[in-house]
Enzyme design. Structure first.
Site, short mmCIF file in Angstrom:
data_model
loop_
_atom_site.label_atom_id
_atom_site.label_comp_id
_atom_site.label_asym_id
_atom_site.label_seq_id
_atom_site.Cartn_x
_atom_site.Cartn_y
_atom_site.Cartn_z
N GLU A 110 0.85 -1.21 0.00
CA GLU A 110 0.00 0.00 0.00
C GLU A 110 0.88 1.25 0.00
O GLU A 110 2.08 1.18 0.24
CB GLU A 110 -0.91 0.04 1.23
CG GLU A 110 -2.27 -0.62 1.05
CD GLU A 110 -3.25 0.21 0.21
OE1 GLU A 110 -2.86 1.28 -0.29
OE2 GLU A 110 -4.40 -0.24 0.06
N ASN B 4 -10.26 5.71 2.07
CA ASN B 4 -9.27 5.46 1.02
C ASN B 4 -9.25 6.62 0.02
O ASN B 4 -10.05 7.56 0.11
CB ASN B 4 -9.64 4.16 0.28
CG ASN B 4 -8.54 3.14 0.37
OD1 ASN B 4 -7.36 3.48 0.19
ND2 ASN B 4 -8.90 1.91 0.67
N ASP C 284 -9.95 1.68 -4.35
CA ASP C 284 -8.92 1.68 -3.30
C ASP C 284 -8.11 2.97 -3.46
O ASP C 284 -8.67 4.04 -3.73
CB ASP C 284 -8.09 0.38 -3.45
CG ASP C 284 -7.41 -0.02 -2.15
OD1 ASP C 284 -6.85 0.86 -1.48
OD2 ASP C 284 -7.40 -1.21 -1.82
O1 LIG Z 1 -6.83 -3.41 4.54
C1 LIG Z 1 -7.16 -3.05 3.45
O2 LIG Z 1 -8.15 -3.69 2.84
C2 LIG Z 1 -8.89 -3.07 1.86
C3 LIG Z 1 -9.47 -4.16 1.05
S1 LIG Z 1 -11.05 -4.59 1.56
O3 LIG Z 1 -11.98 -3.76 0.78
O4 LIG Z 1 -11.19 -4.36 3.00
O5 LIG Z 1 -11.22 -5.98 1.22
C4 LIG Z 1 -8.10 -2.12 1.04
O6 LIG Z 1 -8.97 -1.37 0.29
C5 LIG Z 1 -7.31 -1.23 1.93
O7 LIG Z 1 -6.65 -0.25 1.21
C6 LIG Z 1 -6.41 -2.01 2.74
O8 LIG Z 1 -5.63 -1.24 3.57
#
Ligand SMILES: O=C1O[C@H](CS(=O)(=O)O)[C@@H](O)[C@H](O)[C@H]1O
Length: 304
Positions: free
Chosen positions: A23, A152, A211
């Site tokens: 990320e 996000n 995201d």
């Molecule tokens: O932890 C995270 O997970 C999400 C993915 S989800 O939508 O929760 O499955 C992601 O978007 C996020 O950026 C990430 O840190």
């Protein structure tokens, strides 16, 4: 060019496939390298783009996002608060404790604005709508929004008059008026809304959820579609101008890098994916890279 024109682009690995949940890719203009985090492995990583050499710093709690600090070093938004990481010595020092219950939430996506304030959202561990958005300035956190599940996609328009922000779980990206001088935000309006995955829908049919994101100099919003295996370029009005199909199911966030800021680097995830998917997608967990025609905006620096 039209949407879905990925065949015109060469998308490849920029480094090894090591991330469980990569990320917050962050291009350092000064060092000409890419920093990013691996959330569950509790690491900040530094990728040398020419040699693909990778180094990392181990942390005590999960990092959600990072920012370059004016004057040097990295700010790391971790589950338990905001930390300063000295990338030369490895020394870590807490700047502020988390302004929420860190047994139930952690920091997620965030970026500094053009005045050096750090906007950081949270994610609720139980995926309940208790997460929010915080602004860090002058040593203090202030709650700026609440009631979402997965914060996000923070980014700004090139003229700094609009701020973008999303709730991944809701499949929604918002646009808000932004006052750069004061750091005030207006009411959120819908910028883009994506279809939820319906019961029984094959993953191949699902377009994914928004995201992390980055804005280019034309004001277009490039968003990684988690589980959708694609990156979208949205116009300032929220229309899909381009779709890049990716070799991995779970891209997490793009950023612009390279000397001309025309290389898109995209972090990806491998955690929780099936053995079958991982066998078919060996680049899951890599940082991907692809050259594009329009340059991106350089990252803002955090002012402490
Ligand atoms: O932890 C995270 O997970 C999400 C993915 S989800 O939508 O929760 O499955 C992601 O978007 C996020 O950026 C990430 O840190």
């Amino acid at each position: 060019m039209n949407a879905s024109d990925s065949t015109l682009y060469q998308i490849e690995a920029a480094g090894p496939a090591v991330a469980a949940l990569g990320e917050s890719p962050l291009w350092s203009v000064a060092e000409q390298c890419l920093y990013y985090v691996d959330i569950p492995k509790r690491q900040v990583l530094r990728l040398e783009p020419v040699t693909a050499e990778l180094r990392h710093w181990q942390l005590d709690s999960e990092p959600g996002c990072i920012a370059l600090i004016e004057g040097g070093g990295l700010a790391v938004a971790q589950r338990d608060g905001l930390w300063h990481l000295n990338t030369e010595t490895g020394a870590q020092r807490q700047l502020a404790a988390a302004p929420f219950d860190s047994t139930k939430q952690r920091f997620n996506d965030g970026k500094p604005d053009a005045q050096g304030r750090f906007w950081i959202g949270t994610i609720d561990d139980a995926r309940a709508p208790h997460a929010g958005l915080y602004r860090y300035a002058s040593g203090c956190f202030e709650s700026m929004a609440e009631g979402i599940v997965t914060s996000n996609g923070v980014a700004w328009s090139p003229d700094q008059r609009k701020m973008y922000w999303s709730d991944t779980k809701a499949h929604e990206v918002y646009v808000l008026d932004f006052d750069l001088a004061t750091g005030a935000i207006g009411e959120r309006a819908m910028f883009a809304k994506f279809a939820q995955r319906t019961a029984g829908e094959a993953l191949d049919q699902y377009g994914g959820r928004p995201d992390g994101a980055a804005v280019d100099v034309e004001g277009c919003y490039w968003v990684a579609m988690f589980e959708g295996q694609r990156l979208l370029r949205l116009s300032p009005q929220g229309q899909v101008l381009r779709e890049l199909r990716l070799p991995v199911r779970c891209p997490t966030m793009p950023t612009f890098g390279g000397v001309d800021l025309r290389t898109l680097y995209i972090t990806t995830a491998s955690e929780g994916r099936s053995a079958e998917e991982l066998a078919a997608q060996p680049l899951a967990g890599c940082v991907l890279k692809v050259r594009v025609e329009v340059a991106g905006l350089a990252p803002n620096l955090l002012k402490l």
